[in-house]
Structures are given as structure tokens and as C-alpha cells.
Design a protein around this motif. Structure first.
Motif, PDB file in Angstrom:
ATOM      1  N   LEU A  47       0.832  -1.186  -0.094  1.00  0.00           N
ATOM      2  CA  LEU A  47       0.018   0.120   0.027  1.00  0.00           C
ATOM      3  C   LEU A  47       0.796   1.131   0.037  1.00  0.00           C
ATOM      4  O   LEU A  47       0.488   2.124  -0.780  1.00  0.00           O
ATOM      5  N   GLY A  48       2.009   1.156   0.736  1.00  0.00           N
ATOM      6  CA  GLY A  48       2.819   2.328   1.001  1.00  0.00           C
ATOM      7  C   GLY A  48       3.545   2.702  -0.452  1.00  0.00           C
ATOM      8  O   GLY A  48       3.486   3.839  -1.164  1.00  0.00           O
ATOM      9  N   ILE A  49       3.850   1.667  -1.053  1.00  0.00           N
ATOM     10  CA  ILE A  49       4.720   1.632  -2.371  1.00  0.00           C
ATOM     11  C   ILE A  49       3.895   2.128  -3.395  1.00  0.00           C
ATOM     12  O   ILE A  49       4.244   3.189  -4.251  1.00  0.00           O
ATOM     13  N   VAL A  50       2.613   1.685  -3.589  1.00  0.00           N
ATOM     14  CA  VAL A  50       1.516   2.091  -4.359  1.00  0.00           C
ATOM     15  C   VAL A  50       1.185   3.310  -4.351  1.00  0.00           C
ATOM     16  O   VAL A  50       0.994   4.277  -5.382  1.00  0.00           O
ATOM     17  N   ALA A  51       1.191   3.971  -2.970  1.00  0.00           N
ATOM     18  CA  ALA A  51       0.513   5.274  -2.632  1.00  0.00           C
ATOM     19  C   ALA A  51       1.599   6.142  -3.366  1.00  0.00           C
ATOM     20  O   ALA A  51       1.072   7.344  -3.979  1.00  0.00           O
ATOM     21  N   VAL A  52       2.780   6.039  -3.067  1.00  0.00           N
ATOM     22  CA  VAL A  52       3.738   7.197  -3.578  1.00  0.00           C
ATOM     23  C   VAL A  52       3.759   7.112  -5.084  1.00  0.00           C
ATOM     24  O   VAL A  52       3.994   7.999  -5.642  1.00  0.00           O
ATOM     25  N   ALA A  54       1.729   5.979  -7.158  1.00  0.00           N
ATOM     26  CA  ALA A  54       0.510   6.299  -7.923  1.00  0.00           C
ATOM     27  C   ALA A  54       0.444   8.084  -7.945  1.00  0.00           C
ATOM     28  O   ALA A  54      -0.134   8.587  -8.920  1.00  0.00           O
ATOM     29  N   THR A  55       0.706   8.670  -6.792  1.00  0.00           N
ATOM     30  CA  THR A  55       0.782   9.863  -6.717  1.00  0.00           C
ATOM     31  C   THR A  55       1.628  10.582  -7.838  1.00  0.00           C
ATOM     32  O   THR A  55       1.359  11.680  -8.531  1.00  0.00           O
ATOM     33  N   ILE A  56       3.001  10.005  -7.815  1.00  0.00           N
ATOM     34  CA  ILE A  56       3.775  10.738  -9.053  1.00  0.00           C
ATOM     35  C   ILE A  56       2.949  10.552 -10.267  1.00  0.00           C
ATOM     36  O   ILE A  56       3.194  11.498 -11.059  1.00  0.00           O
ATOM     37  N   THR A  57       2.571   9.496 -10.769  1.00  0.00           N
ATOM     38  CA  THR A  57       2.143   9.090 -11.983  1.00  0.00           C
ATOM     39  C   THR A  57       0.966  10.092 -11.861  1.00  0.00           C
ATOM     40  O   THR A  57       0.671  10.373 -13.277  1.00  0.00           O
ATOM     41  N   ALA A  58      -0.119  10.059 -11.090  1.00  0.00           N
ATOM     42  CA  ALA A  58      -1.191  10.931 -11.261  1.00  0.00           C
ATOM     43  C   ALA A  58      -0.862  12.580 -11.543  1.00  0.00           C
ATOM     44  O   ALA A  58      -1.626  13.123 -12.268  1.00  0.00           O
ATOM     45  N   ILE A  59       0.170  12.850 -11.028  1.00  0.00           N
ATOM     46  CA  ILE A  59       0.654  14.198 -11.251  1.00  0.00           C
ATOM     47  C   ILE A  59       1.078  14.419 -12.818  1.00  0.00           C
ATOM     48  O   ILE A  59       0.671  15.502 -13.409  1.00  0.00           O
ATOM     49  N   GLN A  60       1.631  13.475 -13.273  1.00  0.00           N
ATOM     50  CA  GLN A  60       1.818  13.384 -14.883  1.00  0.00           C
ATOM     51  C   GLN A  60       0.782  13.407 -15.450  1.00  0.00           C
ATOM     52  O   GLN A  60       0.412  14.368 -16.430  1.00  0.00           O
ATOM     53  N   ILE A 188      -7.251   8.654  -7.088  1.00  0.00           N
ATOM     54  CA  ILE A 188      -7.853   8.080  -6.228  1.00  0.00           C
ATOM     55  C   ILE A 188      -7.109   6.791  -5.664  1.00  0.00           C
ATOM     56  O   ILE A 188      -6.990   6.698  -4.255  1.00  0.00           O
ATOM     57  N   VAL A 189      -6.474   6.078  -6.264  1.00  0.00           N
ATOM     58  CA  VAL A 189      -5.738   5.070  -5.803  1.00  0.00           C
ATOM     59  C   VAL A 189      -4.645   5.401  -4.806  1.00  0.00           C
ATOM     60  O   VAL A 189      -4.288   4.935  -3.621  1.00  0.00           O
ATOM     61  N   ALA A 190      -4.060   6.822  -5.256  1.00  0.00           N
ATOM     62  CA  ALA A 190      -2.978   7.118  -4.149  1.00  0.00           C
ATOM     63  C   ALA A 190      -3.702   7.657  -2.875  1.00  0.00           C
ATOM     64  O   ALA A 190      -3.020   7.179  -1.792  1.00  0.00           O
ATOM     65  N   LEU A 191      -4.824   8.260  -3.179  1.00  0.00           N
ATOM     66  CA  LEU A 191      -5.225   8.549  -1.492  1.00  0.00           C
ATOM     67  C   LEU A 191      -5.732   7.431  -0.873  1.00  0.00           C
ATOM     68  O   LEU A 191      -5.425   7.428   0.369  1.00  0.00           O
ATOM     69  N   LYS A 192      -6.428   6.473  -1.433  1.00  0.00           N
ATOM     70  CA  LYS A 192      -6.611   5.395  -0.745  1.00  0.00           C
ATOM     71  C   LYS A 192      -5.592   4.328  -0.099  1.00  0.00           C
ATOM     72  O   LYS A 192      -5.574   3.964   0.888  1.00  0.00           O
ATOM     73  N   SER A 193      -4.511   4.357  -0.865  1.00  0.00           N
ATOM     74  CA  SER A 193      -3.425   3.711  -0.708  1.00  0.00           C
ATOM     75  C   SER A 193      -2.643   4.236   0.573  1.00  0.00           C
ATOM     76  O   SER A 193      -2.263   3.451   1.534  1.00  0.00           O
ATOM     77  N   ILE A 219       8.751   4.079  -9.422  1.00  0.00           N
ATOM     78  CA  ILE A 219       8.342   5.546 -10.033  1.00  0.00           C
ATOM     79  C   ILE A 219       9.146   5.463 -11.454  1.00  0.00           C
ATOM     80  O   ILE A 219       8.604   6.036 -12.497  1.00  0.00           O
ATOM     81  N   ALA A 220      10.346   4.875 -11.612  1.00  0.00           N
ATOM     82  CA  ALA A 220      10.967   4.953 -12.955  1.00  0.00           C
ATOM     83  C   ALA A 220      10.154   4.211 -13.839  1.00  0.00           C
ATOM     84  O   ALA A 220       9.922   4.499 -14.965  1.00  0.00           O
ATOM     85  N   GLY A 221       9.824   3.006 -13.574  1.00  0.00           N
ATOM     86  CA  GLY A 221       8.524   2.319 -14.422  1.00  0.00           C
ATOM     87  C   GLY A 221       7.519   3.115 -14.562  1.00  0.00           C
ATOM     88  O   GLY A 221       6.840   3.018 -15.788  1.00  0.00           O
ATOM     89  N   SER A 222       6.947   3.734 -13.799  1.00  0.00           N
ATOM     90  CA  SER A 222       5.786   4.456 -14.013  1.00  0.00           C
ATOM     91  C   SER A 222       5.992   5.462 -15.048  1.00  0.00           C
ATOM     92  O   SER A 222       4.898   5.807 -16.079  1.00  0.00           O
ATOM     93  N   PHE A 223       7.025   6.038 -15.198  1.00  0.00           N
ATOM     94  CA  PHE A 223       7.350   7.017 -16.514  1.00  0.00           C
ATOM     95  C   PHE A 223       7.403   6.398 -17.692  1.00  0.00           C
ATOM     96  O   PHE A 223       6.825   6.778 -18.823  1.00  0.00           O
ATOM     97  N   ALA A 224       7.983   5.157 -17.625  1.00  0.00           N
ATOM     98  CA  ALA A 224       8.124   4.366 -18.776  1.00  0.00           C
ATOM     99  C   ALA A 224       6.801   3.834 -19.091  1.00  0.00           C
ATOM    100  O   ALA A 224       6.261   4.030 -20.303  1.00  0.00           O
TER     101      ALA A 224
END
Length: 260
Positions: A47-52, A54-60, A188-193, A219-224
Motif C-alpha cells: 500500500l505504501g509503495i503504490v501510494a507514492v 500512484a501519486t507521482i504518476t497521477a501528477i503526470q 484516487i488509488v494514491a489517496l486510498k493507498s 516510479i521509474a517504471g511508471s514514467f516508462a
């Protein structure tokens, strides 16, 4: 740094970047079976890993105009409450039940990924294009609130962000286009996680060093993943991911539920 962390972290980020969901479905089994983290700790750390991430990816996605902040606030508010309650419930739920539910969730996600894409008429396709601007979004906030609570409880108990349930709900209940549904789902995933992680923090052991490394790679993978989502055929990716989920869910049931 082990190869397992790199592969799992990249897979988590790629899935979140491409589909707006699926991060926890990779992260939790990776922590549990590849990195040998205790089950409840694996749920919390996932949950902690996905929270951070998802936040970075959501900002993009937000920078591209693909996040509906009003829907995020409504779904997120009720989702956070449900997730926190689910996490408190998850702390006292037997591990075998948590893993069994997790496997069922994975099967549901696999079915959604493998289900043939419905054919749309040209008029419907035109309507979807028009929705990209947000002009035809008409959220049903009561339904969104109820769905937020339900998905939130599931998130807290089994440690999944619930994006694969949120995306179709946003399309059906809010009239969002797929692009805006994916971006809004990530927020939403970021908030809930974050809420789910808060519910577990202090009650289970958490390896923050491992979390930090895993999160950085994710996070690197999310950019890709965000870049790949515009280049690769989504249907091929969905089918491959669906097949993978079926295999992992079956492994969890056999190892931890049947013989656990």
C-alpha cells in the motif's frame, strides 16, 4: 540490490503508468514470495509503495488535463474512510482469508483484462472523443460515494489499490473518457493507498529501506509506462497481463490457501 526488486518494481510502475491500476497486484506477491516479507507486512508495504508511485504518476496525468479533481475528491473521501476501516479489519483478519480474497480479486482483474473489448458504433466513438475535454462528464456522486466505500474496504483488507474496479466505475458513473478515467483513478488509488498504509502502520513490521528502494524503481517504471501507453497496443498488453494474473492467483491459492 536484488534482481527480484528491480523486476517487481519496474512491473509495478509499468502497470500503473499504462493502465492506472495493477500495481498492488504485482507488488504484494513480489514482496511475499520473492522477497519473503511476512504477509501482513507485505500488504502494508504494498500500500505504501503504490501510494507514492500512484501519486507521482497521477501528477503526470494531471498536467495533461486527465484528472477530474471533483470526482477524485468525492471518490477519494469515501474511499479513504473505507480503506482505513478495511486496514483495521485486515490487521485482525486471518492471513489465509486475506490471501484467498487477494487471489479472488486477481481472478476478477484477469477476467476484466481478458474479456473481449465491446464493439462501439461510430456515434459512440464520437461521443468518447468529445468527452476527452470533460464537457460531457456527468458524475453520479451518490453512486460514486458508495463505490468508494466498497472499493476502499477491499483495498484495506487485501492490500490492492482497486484501480481495475475504479476505472470502469468512473467511465460508467461519471462519463469520463478512458484517458481521464485512468488519470483520475491514479489520484484516487494514491489517496486510498495512503489511508490503507496508515491503518497498518504501527501495528505490523515495515521495512522502510526496502520500501524506499522498491518505490524508487516503481516510479521509474511508471514514467516508462506512461510513455508506453501511447505507443503499444493496449489490447495486447491487457491480454498478457490477464494471463499473468491467472497464473499468480492460482499459485497463491495452491501455496497459501490449499496447502497453507
Amino acid at each position: 540490490m536484488s534482481l527480484s526488486i528491480i523486476i517487481a518494481g519496474l512491473a509495478t510502475g509499468l502497470l500503473l503508468g499504462v493502465f492506472g491500476s495493477g500495481g498492488s497486484i504485482i507488488t504484494m506477491p513480489a514482496l511475499l514470495y520473492l522477497l519473503h516479507v511476512e504477509p501482513k507486512s507485505a500488504i502494508a508495504m504494498s500500500l505504501g509503495i503504490v501510494a507514492v508511485t500512484a501519486t507521482i504518476t497521477a501528477i503526470q496525468h494531471w498536467k495533461r488535463g486527465n484528472v477530474n479533481l471533483k470526482v477524485t475528491a468525492m471518490f477519494g473521501l469515501f474511499g479513504v474512510a473505507g480503506t482505513y476501516a478495511g486496514a483495521l479489519l485486515g490487521v485482525i483478519t486471518p492471513v489465509v482469508i486475506q490471501l484467498g480474497l487477494f487471489a479472488v480479486v486477481m481472478y476478477a482483474a484477469a477476467w476484466k483484462m481478458l474479456k473481449p473489448k465491446p464493439q462501439h458504433r461510430s456515434v459512440g466513438a464520437a461521443a468518447v472523443i468529445e468527452c476527452d475535454s470533460g464537457d460531457c462528464e456527468a458524475p453520479h456522486y451518490g453512486h460514486i460515494a458508495l463505490h468508494g466505500i466498497g472499493v476502499g474496504i477491499l483495498t484495506g483488507v487485501v492490500g490492492v489499490g482497486g484501480g481495475f474496479l475504479i476505472v470502469p466505475a468512473l467511465v460508467l458513473l461519471s462519463g469520463l473518457s478512458m484517458k481521464r478515467a485512468v488519470g483520475t483513478s491514479l489520484s484516487i488509488v494514491a489517496l486510498k493507498s495512503f489511508a490503507g498504509f496508515a491503518g497498518y502502520a504501527g501495528t505490523v513490521s515495515v521495512d522502510y529501506g526496502l520500501m524506499a528502494i522498491f518505490t524508487a524503481i516503481a516510479i521509474a517504471g511508471s514514467f516508462a509506462g506512461s510513455m508506453l501507453s501511447h505507443r503499444l497496443p493496449a489490447e495486447h498488453l491487457k491480454k498478457g497481463f490477464g494471463g499473468f494474473l491467472m497464473l499468480v492467483a492460482s499459485y497463491i491459492l495452491i501455496k497459501s490457501v490449499v496447502f497453507g
